[in-house]
Write a protein that holds these residues in place. Structure first.
Motif, PDB file in Angstrom:
ATOM      1  N   GLY A  47       0.776  -1.235   0.000  1.00 16.91           N
ATOM      2  CA  GLY A  47       0.000   0.000   0.000  1.00 16.91           C
ATOM      3  C   GLY A  47       0.803   1.277   0.000  1.00 16.91           C
ATOM      4  N   SER A  48       2.131   1.202  -0.088  1.00 21.28           N
ATOM      5  CA  SER A  48       2.955   2.422  -0.037  1.00 21.28           C
ATOM      6  C   SER A  48       2.917   3.164  -1.369  1.00 21.28           C
ATOM      7  CB  SER A  48       4.390   2.087   0.349  1.00 21.28           C
ATOM      8  OG  SER A  48       5.000   1.286  -0.656  1.00 21.28           O
ATOM      9  N   LYS A  49       3.197   4.451  -1.320  1.00 22.17           N
ATOM     10  CA  LYS A  49       3.191   5.303  -2.513  1.00 22.17           C
ATOM     11  C   LYS A  49       4.560   5.969  -2.641  1.00 22.17           C
ATOM     12  CE  LYS A  49      -1.295   4.520  -2.292  1.00 22.17           C
ATOM     13  NZ  LYS A  49      -1.925   3.446  -3.079  1.00 22.17           N
ATOM     14  N   VAL A  50       5.239   5.678  -3.753  1.00 22.47           N
ATOM     15  CA  VAL A  50       6.600   6.173  -3.958  1.00 22.47           C
ATOM     16  C   VAL A  50       6.680   6.874  -5.303  1.00 22.47           C
ATOM     17  CG1 VAL A  50       9.041   5.530  -4.164  1.00 22.47           C
ATOM     18  CG2 VAL A  50       7.543   4.260  -2.600  1.00 22.47           C
ATOM     19  N   VAL A  51       7.293   8.040  -5.344  1.00 14.67           N
ATOM     20  CA  VAL A  51       7.537   8.734  -6.604  1.00 14.67           C
ATOM     21  C   VAL A  51       9.044   8.759  -6.847  1.00 14.67           C
ATOM     22  CG1 VAL A  51       7.582  11.041  -5.518  1.00 14.67           C
ATOM     23  CG2 VAL A  51       7.103  10.833  -7.954  1.00 14.67           C
ATOM     24  N   ILE A  52       9.438   8.468  -8.094  1.00 12.65           N
ATOM     25  CA  ILE A  52      10.853   8.497  -8.480  1.00 12.65           C
ATOM     26  C   ILE A  52      11.122   9.777  -9.259  1.00 12.65           C
ATOM     27  CG2 ILE A  52      12.694   7.344  -9.758  1.00 12.65           C
ATOM     28  CD1 ILE A  52      11.301   4.722  -9.367  1.00 12.65           C
TER      29      ILE A  52
ATOM     30  N   SER B   7      -5.805  -6.928 -13.977  1.00 16.66           N
ATOM     31  CA  SER B   7      -4.636  -7.704 -13.564  1.00 16.66           C
ATOM     32  C   SER B   7      -4.649  -8.128 -12.102  1.00 16.66           C
ATOM     33  CB  SER B   7      -3.361  -6.886 -13.815  1.00 16.66           C
ATOM     34  OG  SER B   7      -3.305  -5.769 -12.927  1.00 16.66           O
ATOM     35  N   ALA B   8      -5.495  -7.483 -11.275  1.00 15.14           N
ATOM     36  CA  ALA B   8      -5.510  -7.722  -9.823  1.00 15.14           C
ATOM     37  C   ALA B   8      -4.153  -7.443  -9.190  1.00 15.14           C
ATOM     38  CB  ALA B   8      -5.965  -9.144  -9.497  1.00 15.14           C
ATOM     39  N   ALA B   9      -3.365  -6.567  -9.796  1.00 10.21           N
ATOM     40  CA  ALA B   9      -2.033  -6.246  -9.279  1.00 10.21           C
ATOM     41  C   ALA B   9      -2.133  -5.588  -7.906  1.00 10.21           C
ATOM     42  CB  ALA B   9      -1.310  -5.317 -10.247  1.00 10.21           C
ATOM     43  N   ASN B  10      -1.131  -5.863  -7.065  1.00  7.00           N
ATOM     44  CA  ASN B  10      -1.066  -5.171  -5.782  1.00  7.00           C
ATOM     45  C   ASN B  10       0.111  -4.207  -5.701  1.00  7.00           C
ATOM     46  OD1 ASN B  10       0.963  -7.166  -5.411  1.00  7.00           O
ATOM     47  ND2 ASN B  10      -0.550  -8.516  -4.429  1.00  7.00           N
ATOM     48  N   VAL B  11       0.928  -4.176  -6.771  1.00  8.94           N
ATOM     49  CA  VAL B  11       1.969  -3.155  -6.928  1.00  8.94           C
ATOM     50  C   VAL B  11       1.886  -2.637  -8.363  1.00  8.94           C
ATOM     51  CG1 VAL B  11       4.413  -2.587  -6.849  1.00  8.94           C
ATOM     52  CG2 VAL B  11       3.489  -4.303  -5.275  1.00  8.94           C
ATOM     53  N   LEU B  12       1.627  -1.346  -8.513  1.00 10.09           N
ATOM     54  CA  LEU B  12       1.577  -0.732  -9.844  1.00 10.09           C
ATOM     55  C   LEU B  12       2.854   0.069 -10.076  1.00 10.09           C
ATOM     56  CD1 LEU B  12      -2.094   0.629 -10.147  1.00 10.09           C
ATOM     57  CD2 LEU B  12      -1.147  -1.532 -11.001  1.00 10.09           C
ATOM     58  N   LEU B  13       3.510  -0.195 -11.189  1.00  7.12           N
ATOM     59  CA  LEU B  13       4.671   0.572 -11.632  1.00  7.12           C
ATOM     60  C   LEU B  13       4.208   1.423 -12.805  1.00  7.12           C
ATOM     61  CD1 LEU B  13       7.261  -2.373 -11.639  1.00  7.12           C
ATOM     62  CD2 LEU B  13       6.686  -0.836  -9.741  1.00  7.12           C
TER      63      LEU B  13
ATOM     64  N   TYR C 255      -6.628   4.127  -5.544  1.00  4.85           N
ATOM     65  CA  TYR C 255      -6.076   2.772  -5.573  1.00  4.85           C
ATOM     66  C   TYR C 255      -5.500   2.401  -4.210  1.00  4.85           C
ATOM     67  CZ  TYR C 255      -3.000  -1.114  -6.881  1.00  4.85           C
ATOM     68  OH  TYR C 255      -2.368  -2.320  -6.949  1.00  4.85           O
ATOM     69  N   ALA C 256      -5.846   1.222  -3.716  1.00 11.35           N
ATOM     70  CA  ALA C 256      -5.447   0.811  -2.364  1.00 11.35           C
ATOM     71  C   ALA C 256      -4.101   0.106  -2.325  1.00 11.35           C
ATOM     72  CB  ALA C 256      -6.520  -0.104  -1.770  1.00 11.35           C
ATOM     73  N   GLY C 257      -3.585  -0.330  -3.476  1.00  8.60           N
ATOM     74  CA  GLY C 257      -2.315  -1.045  -3.492  1.00  8.60           C
ATOM     75  C   GLY C 257      -1.125  -0.100  -3.494  1.00  8.60           C
ATOM     76  N   ALA C 258       0.062  -0.688  -3.639  1.00  5.57           N
ATOM     77  CA  ALA C 258       1.298   0.105  -3.698  1.00  5.57           C
ATOM     78  C   ALA C 258       1.491   0.672  -5.102  1.00  5.57           C
ATOM     79  CB  ALA C 258       2.500  -0.756  -3.313  1.00  5.57           C
ATOM     80  N   VAL C 259       2.080   1.860  -5.179  1.00  7.81           N
ATOM     81  CA  VAL C 259       2.346   2.514  -6.462  1.00  7.81           C
ATOM     82  C   VAL C 259       3.770   3.058  -6.463  1.00  7.81           C
ATOM     83  CG1 VAL C 259       1.716   4.376  -8.046  1.00  7.81           C
ATOM     84  CG2 VAL C 259      -0.069   3.202  -6.757  1.00  7.81           C
ATOM     85  N   VAL C 260       4.488   2.790  -7.551  1.00 10.63           N
ATOM     86  CA  VAL C 260       5.772   3.448  -7.811  1.00 10.63           C
ATOM     87  C   VAL C 260       5.572   4.257  -9.091  1.00 10.63           C
ATOM     88  CG1 VAL C 260       8.242   3.175  -8.182  1.00 10.63           C
ATOM     89  CG2 VAL C 260       7.011   1.513  -6.765  1.00 10.63           C
ATOM     90  N   LEU C 261       5.713   5.568  -9.003  1.00  6.58           N
ATOM     91  CA  LEU C 261       5.312   6.467 -10.083  1.00  6.58           C
ATOM     92  C   LEU C 261       6.493   7.260 -10.626  1.00  6.58           C
ATOM     93  CD1 LEU C 261       2.968   7.970 -11.671  1.00  6.58           C
ATOM     94  CD2 LEU C 261       2.936   9.585  -9.760  1.00  6.58           C
TER      95      LEU C 261
ATOM     96  N   GLU D 124       0.322  14.884  -7.034  1.00  6.42           N
ATOM     97  CA  GLU D 124      -0.667  15.374  -6.066  1.00  6.42           C
ATOM     98  C   GLU D 124      -1.744  14.321  -5.805  1.00  6.42           C
ATOM     99  OE1 GLU D 124      -3.876  19.052  -5.593  1.00  6.42           O
ATOM    100  OE2 GLU D 124      -2.368  19.109  -7.180  1.00  6.42           O
ATOM    101  N   ALA D 125      -2.176  13.635  -6.872  1.00  2.00           N
ATOM    102  CA  ALA D 125      -3.186  12.581  -6.709  1.00  2.00           C
ATOM    103  C   ALA D 125      -2.625  11.398  -5.924  1.00  2.00           C
ATOM    104  CB  ALA D 125      -3.684  12.123  -8.076  1.00  2.00           C
ATOM    105  N   LEU D 126      -1.351  11.074  -6.157  1.00  7.58           N
ATOM    106  CA  LEU D 126      -0.725   9.928  -5.490  1.00  7.58           C
ATOM    107  C   LEU D 126      -0.554  10.163  -3.994  1.00  7.58           C
ATOM    108  CD1 LEU D 126       0.700   7.146  -5.894  1.00  7.58           C
ATOM    109  CD2 LEU D 126       2.839   8.432  -6.127  1.00  7.58           C
TER     110      LEU D 126
END
Length: 532
Positions: free
Chosen positions: A351-356, A459-465, A488-494, A503-505
């Motif tokens: 569920g973490s949100k990370v921006v690169i 995809s039912a993914a729990n980590v979105l890249l 989105y409730a899962g983890a995102v790397v953006l 801002e949305a993330l």
């Protein structure tokens, strides 16, 4: 100059554009707008000579420069600088000069004399073609697009997708083309480069057609607007700048509503009179004539314009997973002698949100490719945690099989869904009827974006890249993507240049490349987003 005569545009059996005629002359700076999938890219390809209209003809005069959404041209081994110089044929001359220089440095006697003579001939041809001034001009254009000498000295195969696209844009601007056709030219540009491009296009004296969802660019540059209405398959031409066009569209819509309301009121009155007259046999003919008048009255006015459909985008409910579904240990990546980044560690918690963030070429896309498993690190390893399911959105749409149909791509992403369910999801992403049978390679950039996002949804993914997920999208579709990211409730790397996406993330953490510095997110990092 372009002269367009009665061209009709189709995608298979579907009509995209009814026959239309127009011209593009010096001084015309045209913004081609319309919703994703309306046919803007298809029309532009036809104007560039890379496609054929269903009917009609396009006449081209002078040199034409065309930037497609997904440029793939150029020898992968060619230096980026030579690719740009090749727009004026200077690359072959420079190659002859380099070869002669190499021979002069190692040979002796007659061989060295022959090399010196060859160098003199090549240099004379170089000077005649603009020479060092032209080379300096090419470097200046490239630098303004965020391509310093270090990048220009690299082979194309070592560059990121964004860098290759900027090389193609630099090549086209350097080409001295009389007419420019630019499809989303601000993609992958940082803020300073976008400002420079606006200024360059404002001063361009030839003809220009630009497809862009960057309203600031359109406002600054265009003096005409061509609106491709997907619902009517017609091209509405406005000989005015962007702000006046927006006002005129609103005025036209209000006028249409008034005219339609008046026509409906008068037609209703006529029909009521006709109904009364039908009761009398002697007035049956008059009643029939009155009814015809009512029908003609309604047919004579244009109804309200249908609102463009928007894809309904919601990312999947993430599958259950462990505490840390994705880790990277001591990750390094090099291409030959070019080192992209070294010894980067990161952990993506549930569920973490990370921006690169990082400058263009810092390895942001490369990092996502390593985490997705598409590419192998030069050193270190990527480790998936318990229950991890990775969903990767690639900015260059590499996850799509362009030789397969829209439907086949979706089925490959969702083997457990039935045909009806898959088609239902595709319909929510505006792929209906025969659209699902089209090969992915004929889709516009916006349509490819929608298909790739649809594949993530099932995809039912729990980590979105996510690598630049808002590129190529019209404002309404972009808003849908931002809403999907936000909920989105899962983890995102953006990875993104879009401040709205960050801002949305609402990120928890930030990873700065190429140094690999990881930190808690703060608004102090926001100013780095559109420089990234």
């Amino acid at each position: 100059m372009l002269q367009v005569k009665d061209i009709e545009v189709r995608a298979g059996a579907r009509l995209l554009l009814s026959p239309v005629s127009f011209q593009v002359i010096n001084g015309d700076r045209i913004g081609l707008v319309g919703r994703n999938g309306a046919g803007k890219t298809t029309l532009t390809r036809i104007l560039a000579g890379e496609g054929q209209p269903a009917a009609g003809a396009v006449t081209r005069a002078g040199q034409l420069g065309y930037l497609p959404q997904d440029p793939r041209s150029g020898d992968p081994e060619q230096l980026a600088r030579d690719r740009v110089l090749g727009a004026r044929g200077l690359d072959t001359v420079v190659a002859r000069m380099r070869k002669a220089e190499e021979t002069m440095a190692t040979a002796e006697g007659r061989v060295r004399e022959d090399a010196m003579a060859a160098y003199s001939r090549a240099e004379a041809a170089f000077v005649a073609a603009g020479g060092y001034a032209a080379e300096s001009e090419a470097a200046r254009i490239a630098a303004n697009l965020g391509l310093p000498d270090r990048i220009l000295a690299q082979p194309l195969k070592t560059l990121s997708g964004g860098q290759r696209r900027r090389i193609e844009l630099a090549r086209i601007l350097f080409s001295d083309a009389d007419t420019l056709l630019l499809d989303e030219p601000t993609n992958h540009l940082d803020a300073d480069s976008i400002v420079w491009l606006r200024s360059y296009l404002q001063g361009f004296s030839g003809g220009l057609i630009v497809i862009s969802h960057d309203t600031e660019l359109l406002d600054a540059v265009v003096n005409k607007v061509f609106h491709l209405d997907a619902n009517r398959s017609e091209l509405d031409i406005y000989s005015m700048n962007w702000k006046r066009y927006l006002l005129q569209r609103e005025t036209d819509e209000r006028r249409r509503k008034r005219e339609l309301a008046n026509a409906e009121r008068k037609a209703s009155q006529l029909m009521q009179q006709a109904d009364k007259m039908r009761a009398k046999a002697t007035k049956a003919v008059a009643a029939q004539n009155m009814a015809r008048r009512a029908e003609k009255l309604l047919a004579s006015v244009e109804g309200e314009r249908q609102v463009d459909a928007v894809a309904k985008i919601r990312f999947p409910e993430p599958a259950p997973c462990g505490k840390t579904p994705l880790r990277g240990f001591d990750l390094s990546k090099s291409y030959g002698s070019l080192e992209v980044f070294t010894a980067v560690d990161l952990a993506i918690d549930k569920g973490s949100k990370v921006v690169i963030l990082g400058l263009n070429g810092a390895g942001k896309t490369t990092m996502l490719r390593l985490l997705s498993g598409i590419e192998e690190p030069s050193a270190g390893r990527v480790e998936l945690g318990h229950g991890a399911r990775i969903g990767y959105y690639a900015q260059e749409h590499e996850t799509l099989d362009v030789n397969r149909s829209v439907l086949s791509n979706m089925v490959s992403a969702s083997p457990n869904l039935g045909d009806t369910e898959v088609r239902k999801v595709l319909g929510s992403f505006l792929f209906t009827g025969d659209d699902v049978d089209k090969p992915a390679k004929v889709l516009s950039g916006g349509e490819k974006t929608r298909l790739a996002l649809a594949m993530l949804v099932v995809s039912a993914a729990n980590v979105l890249l996510l690598d630049e997920p808002t590129n190529n999208l019209d404002p309404a579709s972009r808003a849908e993507v931002l809403s999907a990211i936000k909920t989105y409730a899962g983890a995102v790397v953006l990875v993104t240049h879009d401040p709205g996406a960050v801002e949305a993330l609402q990120p928890d953490r930030v990873l700065i490349l190429p140094d690999g510095v990881e930190d808690l997110w703060s608004d102090d990092y926001a100013e780095l987003i559109d420089l990234a």
